[in-house]
Structure formats: C-alpha cells, structure tokens
Scaffold this active site. Sequence first.
Site: not given
Length: 244
Positions: A19, A40, A124-125, A182, A211
């Site tokens: 996200t 989403k 998702v996931g 990430n 970061p």
Amino acid sequence: MTASFSCFVTGTDTEIGKTLISTAILHALVQTGVRAAAIKSVAAGAHPIQTADGEVWHNDDADALAQAANVVLPRNLAVPYMFKAAAAPHVAAKLEYVVIDIAHIRSCYAQVVEMADAVVVEGVGGFCVPLTDDANTADLAQQLALPVIMVVGLRLGCLNHALLTADAIAARGLKLVGWVANTVDAGMAYAGDNVEALSARLSAPLLGCVPRLSVDGDQQHAPLPAAAAAFLDFSCLPGWPKSA
C-alpha cells in the site's frame, strides 16, 4: 477513453509495504497531472466508522489508496470486496458467506479505466494467496493481464521470497516491469548486499529503495506517499506519463 497507464502491485508477502508503494505511485502520477485512480482488489480487515448516514465500514489500506488518488471512485468500484476479518481473503470471505469472483473484480477494473488516465490495482497478501477454493491472486493478476510491480520487503528471507515471486509472475505469462526494495526491518544486516543480489538476478529494473519511514512522515516532513515517492523513479515504466 481508457487509461494509458495501469499496473498491478504485488509483494513478496503480506505487511511488506504494497500500500505504501501503491500510494507513492499514485502520488507520482498525480504530480504528472493525470487522473489517477486506485483499486484495492480485496480488503480484509475493516473497522466501522460512524457517519451522519450511519455506520460505514472502512479499511485502512483502501482509505490510503483513495486519499492518494485524485479520481474519486464509488466504494463498490474502488474496493470490489471488503471483509471485516483481518484474515486470508478466502477465510474472511467464508466468514461472511461470500465467494470472491475474479470476473467481478475485472468488471470493476473495466469501469474504472474509463474514468481515469492511470489505474493502480493493489493485490492482497503475496502473489499466490488463495481467494477461493479454486483461485488465487495469481489468477486475478493473470486475468487482469497488467504489467506487474513487485514490492520486496527487505528483511531476512527476502531473497528467496523475491525470486520465487518473480518466477511465479513469469509462469503466469505476466511482465514484471519493476521492483521496489522497501525496508521492513530497519536493522537488517547486509540489506545493501541483498538488494545487489536481487538486482543481478531480476530482469526488471529496480525502481528504488525506500527506507523505514515514520508513520507521520516526520522523517521527510511530508505525507508518507510523497516521502516514499522521493526515493523512487517510475519513469522507466511502460506507459508512464510525462509531466505536464
């Protein structure tokens, strides 16, 4: 008119920043001057908010996407499926006696692309999370047939997770057009070496390394989408719009 840029954002696991990166993409799109919308596909984990019109169920990820986009979508298009339980999609759906229909998500996407210049679809996931007894998110991505952006959560084990996810994407005949590193574990040892190892093994370009950002964005003195976008370069993505 249909969207000139669309992508499907997947990740190496859950809670690794899909996200955050999706909102960063949306922020960057809005900065170019285009109409950017977000979907989403399935939101599992909702909470009620009391409004003047009564109780409305919200999902934090879906809300973050809506806030980063500049095209306001009807709730039923922005979030084709929202479930109360914070559980795997097929579990959350069964608890509410709902069967997730990929064709319905595809229909929502088809409507949204007529309303925007750019559309970001967040999965998702991880890439192969079950949606029903017979279908998973890989099936969804394959049927949408969008370029894929993979978010790699930097923590121990990410090399295996990232390479397996990339293989799964390719096995579905999809194009991995970029990936983002990430930071999930700020204390991860040899994080840079892991990024180098993935860069040498993934054919898609590294879009940037994000970061660990503070929740309120104080680190960058900006909201999280803008803060994350500052570390990323999306200009190499196919169909990415030029700034106005």
